[in-house]
Design an enzyme around this catalytic site. Sequence first.
Site, PDB file in Angstrom:
ATOM      1  N   CYS A 112       0.595  -1.261  -0.166  1.00  0.00           N
ATOM      2  CA  CYS A 112       0.158   0.081  -0.030  1.00  0.00           C
ATOM      3  C   CYS A 112       0.803   1.402   0.000  1.00  0.00           C
ATOM      4  CB  CYS A 112      -1.169  -0.091   1.438  1.00  0.00           C
ATOM      5  SG  CYS A 112      -1.914  -1.455   1.382  1.00  0.00           S
ATOM      6  N   HIS A 169      -2.892   6.615   4.346  1.00  0.00           N
ATOM      7  CA  HIS A 169      -1.808   5.731   4.699  1.00  0.00           C
ATOM      8  C   HIS A 169      -0.304   6.222   3.993  1.00  0.00           C
ATOM      9  CE1 HIS A 169      -0.540   1.250   4.852  1.00  0.00           C
ATOM     10  NE2 HIS A 169      -0.234   1.886   6.152  1.00  0.00           N
TER      11      HIS A 169
END
Length: 581
Positions: A112, A169
């Site tokens: 990610c 993130h």
Amino acid sequence: MHVPSSIVFVGWLVLTMAQVSQKAASRRIKFTDDLIQEIKKVNKQIQKASDKDIAAGETVSSGKPNFLIILADDQGFADAGWQGSTQIKTPNLDWLAERSTVLTRHYVQQICTPSRGSLMTGYYPIKTGLQHDVIHILQPYGLPLQFDTMPQIFRERAGYETHLVGKWHLGFFKEEYTPTYRGFDTFFGVYGGMAGFFNHAHKGPPINGTQFYGVDFHEDFRGDLNPTGQYFGNYSDDLFGDRARQIVLSHNKHNPLFLYLSFQGVHDPLEAKSEYNKDFPNIWTWERRQYAMMLKALDDNVGKVIDALKSRRMLENTYILFSSDNGGLSANDVPRNLAQQHGLSQYQGSNYPLRGTKWTNWEGGVRVPAFIKGPGIPEQVTYDSYVHITDWLPTFYSAIGGDVADLGPVDGVNQFEALRENAKEGPRNEILINIDPVTQQAAIIRGQYKLQIAKRGLPSTKPGQDWAIPDGWYYDSGPFGQNNTYRVDKIGDWKLSLVTCNNTDRNGKTCNLRVPDSLCLFNIIEDPCEYNNIADENPDVVANLMKKLAEYESQMVSPVNQPPDPNSNPALRGGFWSPWM
């Protein structure tokens, strides 16, 4: 074939985590009554659709195109209707794909944080220090501040209104690392890598025996951070779809729109709305069914945003990019020996027929479903040249008339004209998959060849877990190797290309990266499923690719990872995961 000692990397570094000094007290985020009232006022403005303008058929435009980036989380290569899935139907994404250029060789990073950093900056992770692992919620680091982000560039240089809905993130330990300090006018979503879909909470790994638990949901405006628990019990991807829809409906069309819609689905935890259970009676494994239900929710929420764009007459002037941030995750939950015995995909995603999954440099970890739609982009065609996630910053900047040279020495390549012309040979011939000096793994594609190396050997288990890092071929459910061509017959009247892997045409040299000093070479055009290691037959190719990797390594910065910080404890900030330094 082993890594030749004469061309072993000189610069492999073992990351030494710097200890972060603890602060005696952590600041609580406080909000004045005036700020709370202002937030409520803005919320009402967002929620109120521009019915009068819609009814009048408004045609006001800024003259610049809008941008909608839709990012799925951990979606498998095979898990979409337009990719040929017979299990999971994605009608809204299929509708878009049929009106788009489908990107058959779209590459991202294997996990990610590195992918999201590359999307935002146009740089490979080796340049930003994000090449190793993801940012865990207790760790005090983020995307380094010296890198301008795509929304920052579009807002400051071209007057775009910028919004992030969903998952960030890229760090939040300090305010200046949060989205509204990195170029977004508003942020609605989660700072970290995962959270419950209904309770929006996340449990961090224990520090000295203490387990940290808190809510990770935020409604931020420029300079004003607002952690909130008011949406408890509402499914997060529904919240994201609704908020993105409201942003479109209330958007002032005198200004161009940049909307980044970053869904939580289909990342774990596997949490779906029960109403979707009836849609998948033929999926008998619980994990796979939950995954399918989550993807159905994502698709439905994409439909909400597309309907809003249609109603505002903005669709035809909007570039829409869809991609997953990395490959699907398979082969986790069921013990490996049982999975192999029964021929099951243990977790949820399917990258079949590609090899490997998220966390790996195999094609299944880094080659993902993607398409691009927008003004001047051909419909119902495939673009078979290489595209990397770093390419979207220069490509979109070119689409608004910007000089790509002004972006600096980004690794991304401007694909705009090649996409408009549906060029048979695009401008990118090389992709650095990654160099990770901690795990000592690296991969690169150049021309038709892909080289993978693992100096320490691929770990047999992920640290802290009891399952092997999956590196095989995992079908959506049922026997391994059931279908060696993952068939994409057509969407509507449009026939797509196939990913073909001839399972019978093997040279007996299957690559095993679990062995230390492993080195494997593939002809990724003829062998996209990475069946045949041809390193021994092509020593010159191996040497050239190793030389290229060494060149990249010489440009690499050290990973910026930091160890978990006990001051991140949400209990110190009212139960919310929020900036603590």
